[in-house]
Write an enzyme that holds these catalytic residues in place. Structure first.
Site, PDB file in Angstrom:
ATOM      1  N   LYS A  46      32.458  35.020  42.822  1.00 26.64           N
ATOM      2  CA  LYS A  46      32.535  34.550  44.214  1.00 26.64           C
ATOM      3  C   LYS A  46      31.187  33.989  44.636  1.00 26.64           C
ATOM      4  O   LYS A  46      31.082  32.918  45.216  1.00 26.64           O
ATOM      5  CB  LYS A  46      32.843  35.733  45.160  1.00 26.64           C
ATOM      6  CG  LYS A  46      34.296  36.069  45.335  1.00 26.64           C
ATOM      7  CD  LYS A  46      34.416  37.098  46.479  1.00 26.64           C
ATOM      8  CE  LYS A  46      35.669  37.913  46.338  1.00 26.64           C
ATOM      9  NZ  LYS A  46      35.780  39.025  47.281  1.00 26.64           N
ATOM     10  N   HIS A  95      63.815  34.299  26.563  1.00 25.37           N
ATOM     11  CA  HIS A  95      63.815  32.953  25.967  1.00 25.37           C
ATOM     12  C   HIS A  95      62.421  32.355  25.986  1.00 25.37           C
ATOM     13  O   HIS A  95      62.251  31.145  25.851  1.00 25.37           O
ATOM     14  CB  HIS A  95      64.824  32.075  26.711  1.00 25.37           C
ATOM     15  CG  HIS A  95      66.183  32.696  26.684  1.00 25.37           C
ATOM     16  ND1 HIS A  95      67.020  32.599  25.587  1.00 25.37           N
ATOM     17  CD2 HIS A  95      66.816  33.494  27.579  1.00 25.37           C
ATOM     18  CE1 HIS A  95      68.121  33.279  25.838  1.00 25.37           C
ATOM     19  NE2 HIS A  95      68.020  33.849  27.028  1.00 25.37           N
ATOM     20  N   GLY A 145      42.917  46.783  49.713  1.00 28.45           N
ATOM     21  CA  GLY A 145      43.780  45.611  49.893  1.00 28.45           C
ATOM     22  C   GLY A 145      45.036  45.656  49.047  1.00 28.45           C
ATOM     23  O   GLY A 145      46.146  45.408  49.529  1.00 28.45           O
ATOM     24  N   ARG A 146      44.905  46.006  47.772  1.00 25.89           N
ATOM     25  CA  ARG A 146      46.067  45.966  46.877  1.00 25.89           C
ATOM     26  C   ARG A 146      47.024  47.130  47.096  1.00 25.89           C
ATOM     27  O   ARG A 146      48.059  47.212  46.452  1.00 25.89           O
ATOM     28  CB  ARG A 146      45.601  45.886  45.418  1.00 25.89           C
ATOM     29  CG  ARG A 146      44.658  46.986  44.984  1.00 25.89           C
ATOM     30  CD  ARG A 146      44.028  46.667  43.635  1.00 25.89           C
ATOM     31  NE  ARG A 146      42.980  47.624  43.268  1.00 25.89           N
ATOM     32  CZ  ARG A 146      41.713  47.547  43.655  1.00 25.89           C
ATOM     33  NH1 ARG A 146      41.314  46.565  44.430  1.00 25.89           N
ATOM     34  NH2 ARG A 146      40.831  48.452  43.253  1.00 25.89           N
ATOM     35  N   GLU A 185      43.018  45.117  38.720  1.00 23.92           N
ATOM     36  CA  GLU A 185      41.880  45.175  39.651  1.00 23.92           C
ATOM     37  C   GLU A 185      41.475  46.637  39.866  1.00 23.92           C
ATOM     38  O   GLU A 185      40.325  46.936  40.156  1.00 23.92           O
ATOM     39  CB  GLU A 185      42.205  44.489  40.987  1.00 23.92           C
ATOM     40  CG  GLU A 185      40.955  44.160  41.787  1.00 23.92           C
ATOM     41  CD  GLU A 185      41.204  43.321  43.036  1.00 23.92           C
ATOM     42  OE1 GLU A 185      41.751  43.842  44.010  1.00 23.92           O
ATOM     43  OE2 GLU A 185      40.836  42.121  43.041  1.00 23.92           O
ATOM     44  N   LYS A 227      41.463  41.475  55.108  1.00 22.41           N
ATOM     45  CA  LYS A 227      40.767  42.693  55.521  1.00 22.41           C
ATOM     46  C   LYS A 227      39.375  42.348  56.046  1.00 22.41           C
ATOM     47  O   LYS A 227      38.956  42.816  57.098  1.00 22.41           O
ATOM     48  CB  LYS A 227      40.685  43.641  54.322  1.00 22.41           C
ATOM     49  CG  LYS A 227      40.155  44.991  54.628  1.00 22.41           C
ATOM     50  CD  LYS A 227      40.377  45.911  53.439  1.00 22.41           C
ATOM     51  CE  LYS A 227      39.577  47.178  53.572  1.00 22.41           C
ATOM     52  NZ  LYS A 227      39.735  48.043  52.403  1.00 22.41           N
ATOM     53  N   GLU A 253      39.133  31.440  50.532  1.00 20.88           N
ATOM     54  CA  GLU A 253      40.440  30.776  50.434  1.00 20.88           C
ATOM     55  C   GLU A 253      41.220  30.907  51.741  1.00 20.88           C
ATOM     56  O   GLU A 253      41.785  29.938  52.253  1.00 20.88           O
ATOM     57  CB  GLU A 253      41.281  31.420  49.321  1.00 20.88           C
ATOM     58  CG  GLU A 253      40.787  31.205  47.919  1.00 20.88           C
ATOM     59  CD  GLU A 253      39.767  32.250  47.475  1.00 20.88           C
ATOM     60  OE1 GLU A 253      39.092  32.871  48.333  1.00 20.88           O
ATOM     61  OE2 GLU A 253      39.626  32.419  46.261  1.00 20.88           O
TER      62      GLU A 253
HETATM   63  O1  F6P Z   1      38.438  39.212  45.640  1.00 19.11           O
HETATM   64  C1  F6P Z   1      39.225  40.361  45.534  1.00 19.11           C
HETATM   65  C2  F6P Z   1      39.716  40.831  46.858  1.00 19.11           C
HETATM   66  O2  F6P Z   1      38.689  41.466  47.536  1.00 19.11           O
HETATM   67  C3  F6P Z   1      40.911  41.758  46.688  1.00 19.11           C
HETATM   68  O3  F6P Z   1      40.567  43.054  46.392  1.00 19.11           O
HETATM   69  C4  F6P Z   1      41.590  41.593  47.996  1.00 19.11           C
HETATM   70  O4  F6P Z   1      42.920  42.042  47.948  1.00 19.11           O
HETATM   71  C5  F6P Z   1      41.465  40.099  48.200  1.00 19.11           C
HETATM   72  O5  F6P Z   1      40.198  39.778  47.673  1.00 19.11           O
HETATM   73  C6  F6P Z   1      41.568  39.629  49.624  1.00 19.11           C
HETATM   74  O6  F6P Z   1      40.587  40.188  50.438  1.00 19.11           O
HETATM   75  P1  F6P Z   1      40.685  40.086  52.016  1.00 19.11           P
HETATM   76  O7  F6P Z   1      41.920  40.812  52.452  1.00 19.11           O
HETATM   77  O8  F6P Z   1      39.433  40.698  52.554  1.00 19.11           O
HETATM   78  O9  F6P Z   1      40.786  38.627  52.373  1.00 19.11           O
END
Ligand code: F6P
Length: 465
Positions: free
Chosen positions: A454, A351, A234-235, A320, A185, A191
């Protein structure tokens, strides 16, 4: 909008008082004494049945919980959610994921049209699709692709900043026949950007982006940029172009079926009375277990290998969203909010940690999810729910072989694993999360808790810490 504290409602006080009368009630007696329980404490939504007869509650409990929802302003909040009002007040944004599947928004329909054209072309052109994203930009499409892929295209996911993740996703892939979908987003997530750069360094030539930050994505060299909107969290975004990799794995028509399943649950959530409203009941029973019976964790057990990633998906969706300690007025809450959510596919879970579920010192309310895939799966699912509820009271057995029982669970019954049912399932939990946020007076749609770590990681990398 109601932003008062739930503990000040009459229903909360009544529930606290009512909970006292449940201290010494055992599910074994309850279920034996009332064979109609499984009919009384069950309800339907499109394509599913929700059986909560193994919860430690009675008719009065359900009425009081419904009253609590009313007194919290549930109807008004639900209306605000569905009409795109800024229910995410700390970011002054809507949380309008329902609009992604309503068929009402022109920009959403345009994006779906683009996906309708792109997906068959991608399935024809490429041998491998690799989704680069994390959190909500990974977990939803990963769950759907894992559950519903038709096997015609190899769709993989890399989320971790650990290069091993991308390395695995690229095993056996060739740059010419691999499409990377960079989903972010913000288009700034460390990452995802690291993985996107590593994919380029590997020789990747074909990149699409799904983002709200079009400028950055174009600068990165994406061939196609599909939108995310700031009015969707996002979620909650798997219903949008964020689901592109999943649509590539399952085919676009089946992705539309997924949207249709979500839409059916939206209609149910809007129309059904609280006492028959499955997501609202799931939420309120969660509140009952957490705030009045003292549970601190919640386990989710899908009896399907295809749906094995559901617990991981729900961990972000629930924790979250509702893992918060200040309310909408900025006050520290004096009551528990989101329990720790965990789980695993049944029967594998049996199990592993069911020992603790049956005989441990903590009571863990469970959601069993049966898809009717085989007699063996359904038998195991129901046997576990019954064993948790009933236990044994055979005093001839040594203590280590006794089961206390009285451990609450619900069972969701679906007829098969298919796109429509996955849409129904995910929408159920989305509305559960929203309803709990309303009861607890918290904003379920921000995630400030992730920011400090972060920033500190950035500082460490810069040598500033
Ligand atoms: O660090 C949490 C978060 O902001 C989530 O809410 C989100 O889904 C994820 O990181 C990824 O964010 P982005 O889509 O901006 O890379």
């Amino acid at each position: 909008m109601n932003t008062t504290t739930p503990v000040d409602t009459k229903a909360w006080a009544d529930l606290a008082h009512h909970a006292e009368s449940w201290r010494n009630v055992h599910l074994r007696e309850l279920m034996a004494g009332d064979p109609s329980r499984s009919a009384q404490f069950a309800t339907h939504a499109p394509g599913l049945r929700y059986d909560y007869s193994r919860q430690r509650l009675g008719g009065m409990t359900v009425r009081l919980l419904a009253r609590l929802a009313e007194q919290r302003g549930f109807r008004e909040w639900r209306q605000a959610l569905f009409s795109g009002q800024a229910v995410n007040d700390t970011e002054d944004r809507a949380a309008w994921h329902t609009e992604l599947r309503s068929g009402n928004s022109k920009e959403v329909l345009q994006t779906l049209d683009r996906m309708r054209r792109l997906v068959p072309a991608i399935r024809k052109t490429y041998k491998r699709v690799v989704n680069l994203g994390t959190g909500g930009s990974d977990l939803g499409p990963r769950l759907l692709a894992d559950a519903l892929s038709d096997g015609r295209l190899d769709v993989r996911f890399a989320a971790n900043i650990d290069p091993k993740d991308l390395e695995r996703a690229l095993e056996g892939a060739q740059p010419e026949t691999t499409l990377f979908i960079v989903v972010s987003k913000t288009f700034t997530t460390q990452e995802t950007m690291a993985n996107a750069m590593a994919a380029k360094a590997w020789g990747g030539k074909h990149f699409y982006a799904v983002t709200a930050n079009t400028k950055e994505a174009q600068g990165f060299g994406a061939l196609e940029v599909l939108p995310m909107w700031d009015w969707v969290g996002g979620r909650f975004s798997v219903w949008s172009a964020v689901g592109l990799a999943a649509a590539c794995a399952m085919g676009f028509e089946r992705f539309e079926e997924f949207l249709a399943g979500g839409r059916e649950i939206d209609a149910h959530f809007l129309d059904a009375e609280i006492e028959e409203n499955v997501p609202a009941l799931m939420a309120l029973i969660g509140v009952w277990n957490t705030n009045f019976l003292g549970a601190s964790t919640h386990v989710v057990l899908p009896y399907s290998n295809a749906v094995r990633l559901l617990p991981m998906y729900l961990q972000q969706l629930e924790m979250e969203s509702n893992g918060k300690r200040t309310d909408r007025e900025g006050r520290e809450v004096g009551y528990a909010t989101c329990p720790v959510v965990w789980g695993l596919e049944g029967t594998v879970s049996q199990h592993s940690f069911h020992q603790l579920l049956h005989q441990g010192t903590q009571v863990v309310p469970a959601d069993f999810i049966d898809f009717g895939l085989s007699r063996e799966l359904t038998a195991n699912c129901l046997a576990q729910a019954d064993a948790l509820a009933l236990g044994t009271h055979d005093t001839a057995l040594p203590p280590h072989r006794r089961y206390p029982g009285n451990r609450p669970s619900s069972v969701l019954f679906f007829d098969g694993v298919n796109p429509r049912n996955l849409g129904r399932l995910i929408a159920l939990y989305e509305h559960k999360v929203f309803t709990q946020g309303v009861v607890w007076n918290i904003n379920s749609f921000d995630q400030w808790g992730v920011e400090l770590g972060k920033q500190m990681a950035k500082d460490i990398l810069k040598g500033a810490r």
